[in-house]
Design an enzyme around this catalytic site. Structure first.
Site, mmCIF file in Angstrom:
data_model
loop_
_atom_site.group_PDB
_atom_site.id
_atom_site.type_symbol
_atom_site.label_atom_id
_atom_site.label_comp_id
_atom_site.label_asym_id
_atom_site.label_seq_id
_atom_site.Cartn_x
_atom_site.Cartn_y
_atom_site.Cartn_z
ATOM 1 N N ASP A 106 0.539 -1.321 0.179
ATOM 2 C CA ASP A 106 -0.055 0.228 0.161
ATOM 3 C C ASP A 106 0.491 1.254 -0.184
ATOM 4 O O ASP A 106 2.007 1.598 0.331
ATOM 5 C CB ASP A 106 -1.248 -0.028 1.233
ATOM 6 C CG ASP A 106 -0.253 -0.242 2.593
ATOM 7 O OD1 ASP A 106 0.782 -0.769 3.102
ATOM 8 O OD2 ASP A 106 -0.694 0.341 3.442
ATOM 9 N N GLU A 172 -0.681 -2.110 5.282
ATOM 10 C CA GLU A 172 0.723 -2.374 5.908
ATOM 11 C C GLU A 172 0.067 -0.668 7.157
ATOM 12 O O GLU A 172 0.602 -0.412 8.170
ATOM 13 C CB GLU A 172 1.716 -2.156 5.776
ATOM 14 C CG GLU A 172 2.648 -2.043 6.892
ATOM 15 C CD GLU A 172 2.938 -1.466 7.572
ATOM 16 O OE1 GLU A 172 3.730 -0.879 8.505
ATOM 17 O OE2 GLU A 172 3.752 0.160 6.374
HETATM 18 ZN ZN LIG Z 1 4.780 3.835 6.392
HETATM 19 ZN ZN LIG Z 2 6.651 0.954 5.468
#
Ligand SMILES: [Zn+2]
Ligand SMILES: [Zn+2]
Length: 445
Positions: A106, A172
């Site tokens: 991401d 994440e």
């Molecule tokens: Zn980051």
């Molecule tokens: Zn990262």
């Protein structure tokens, strides 16, 4: 004769790893242009957390072409209607250990200001409003190194035996993706790993270098929302109100004493108030104030101590201001968006550092200080029975610019900055070599 033989065998052992390194370097060099194209493609097309549809499809396609058995849409956020775009590729190559290599997918709501020819101009919807999107945390570089390592390990399959699991983890940046993959059976539906390895770019480390840290390397991260209630009124008549701005301001200062006066001085901890919102106009005292905090620590008991102190101080400061029991501050801590500290398995980390020093050169593999940033990579090591994990830092800075910045007493644009721009080719080269070397090391019996 025996001595001569021993000497000859010793020489062969000494020479063959060097020859193997040269062969690997040549393989990576031959792929560099293609990998650079992948990197630029991924950099131009960033996707926000929970929206990594195209990115996941791209990685899945690449793995399929290499002969991996690929599963898409892996992951369960436990939120109805929220799709997960996790990718899992499995390559079975005889009996041996199972090694898992992880990349994240991401990007961030940041407007890119690097001026690079392949800069992102992407915009996407975030909670209903349009925002710019950029790979400002280097996850595009993680994916490129990961793709390169997959290609190398397929080519070198006669040099290792075991099962290679390649995963692309979504979300994440929300601290949600690793949990979603594990909840969806990452360790039960797919071969359970004997070790998990990942890279993260570092803006403070020059390109060509790898950083490692055994034990605690990244902190835990918790988000806390506090609503302070008062009773509003005219700004000219404060004595008829309970001013939530003054109460919240006192609370912000009181929160500073958690780390400075309550936590043992040798325990790393951070309490940051990142957002403070209240009021609409000069002469109106509002009836609420909102604070948003991030809390960082290494040890679970220190984290717990901080979260408890925040609740106590919020209550105490409001009581001191004369707020009644039924109007005390509301303190909300989201367990779903909290991230545990990353503990790199010491034996695994030392083993990888040793192999990487042979592959990249002693001076290019450096032991780094722990940081208070956080990574949900931590979760891969917290399942029972425990799986050893290691996250390595991938140097991303232009060495000359880094040197100049240090001499001038400044810093280069860091992770999450609109101007973060890793040096491309040497970083890809080092990243591919490091991940490939780590996997080959772990496939040894
Ligand atoms: Zn980051
Ligand atoms: Zn990262």
């Amino acid at each position: 004769m025996v001595r001569l033989l021993t000497l000859a065998t010793g020489l062969a052992l000494l020479l063959s790893p060097a020859a193997a390194q040269d062969a690997l370097d040549a393989q990576i060099a031959a792929e560099l242009a293609a990998l650079r194209a992948s990197y630029e493609h991924l950099h131009r097309h960033p996707e926000l957390s929970y929206q990594e549809n195209q990115t996941a499809a791209y990685l899945a396609g690449e793995l399929r072409r290499l002969g991996f058995a690929v599963s898409e849409n892996v992951g369960n956020y436990g939120v109805p209607g929220r799709n997960a775009y996790g990718v899992v590729g499995v390559l079975r190559n005889g009996a041996g250990p199972t090694v898992l290599l992880r990349t994240d997918l991401d990007a961030l709501p940041v407007e890119e200001k690097t001026g690079l020819p392949y800069a992102s101009r992407v915009r996407a919807l975030l909670d209903g409003s349009e925002v710019p999107v950029m790979h400002a945390c280097g996850h595009d570089m993680h994916m490129t190194a990961w793709l390169g390592a997959a290609r190398m390990l397929v080519r070198l399959r006669d040099r290792w035996q075991g099962t290679l699991v390649m995963i692309g983890q979504p979300a994440e940046e929300r601290g949600a993706g690793a949990r979603a993959l594990l909840r969806d059976g990452l360790y039960t539906r797919f071969p359970r790993p004997d070790a998990v390895v990942a890279l993260h770019v570092s803006a403070d480390l020059p390109a060509g270098k790898i950083g490692y840290r055994e034990g605690y390397a990244l902190a835990s991260a918790d988000s806390v929302d506090i609503t302070v209630f008062g009773s509003g009124g005219h700004g000219a008549y404060p004595h008829r109100t309970k001013d939530p701005i003054v109460i919240a301001a006192q609370l912000v200062l009181a929160l500073q004493t958690i780390v400075s006066r309550e936590i043992a001085p040798l325990e790393p901890a951070v309490v940051t108030v990142g957002s403070f919102h209240a009021g609409t106009k000069h002469n109106i005292i509002p009836d609420q104030a909102h604070l948003q905090l991030t809390v960082r620590a290494y040890k679970p008991e220190v984290r717990e101590q901080i979260l408890t102190a925040i609740r106590r101080l919020a209550r105490g400061v409001a009581l001191a201001a004369g707020i009644p029991e039924d109007r005390l501050p509301r303190v909300v801590h989201s367990e779903e968006e909290s991230t545990p500290a990353t503990h790199n398995d010491p034996a695994l980390t030392e083993r990888l550092a040793g192999a990487l020093k042979l592959a990249l050169g002693e001076t290019n593999v450096v032991r780094t200080e722990p940081v208070m940033g956080a990574e949900d990579f931590s979760r891969y090591g917290l399942e029972q029975p425990p799986v050893p994990i290691c996250m390595l830092w991938l140097g991303a800075a232009d060495p000359q610019r880094l040197e100049a910045a240090r001499a001038a007493g400044t810093t280069l644009p860091g992770l999450h900055s609109a101007e973060f721009a890793p040096l491309v080719e040497p970083v890809i080269q080092t990243g591919v070599k490091a991940l490939t070397t780590a996997a080959l090391e772990l496939f040894k019996k």
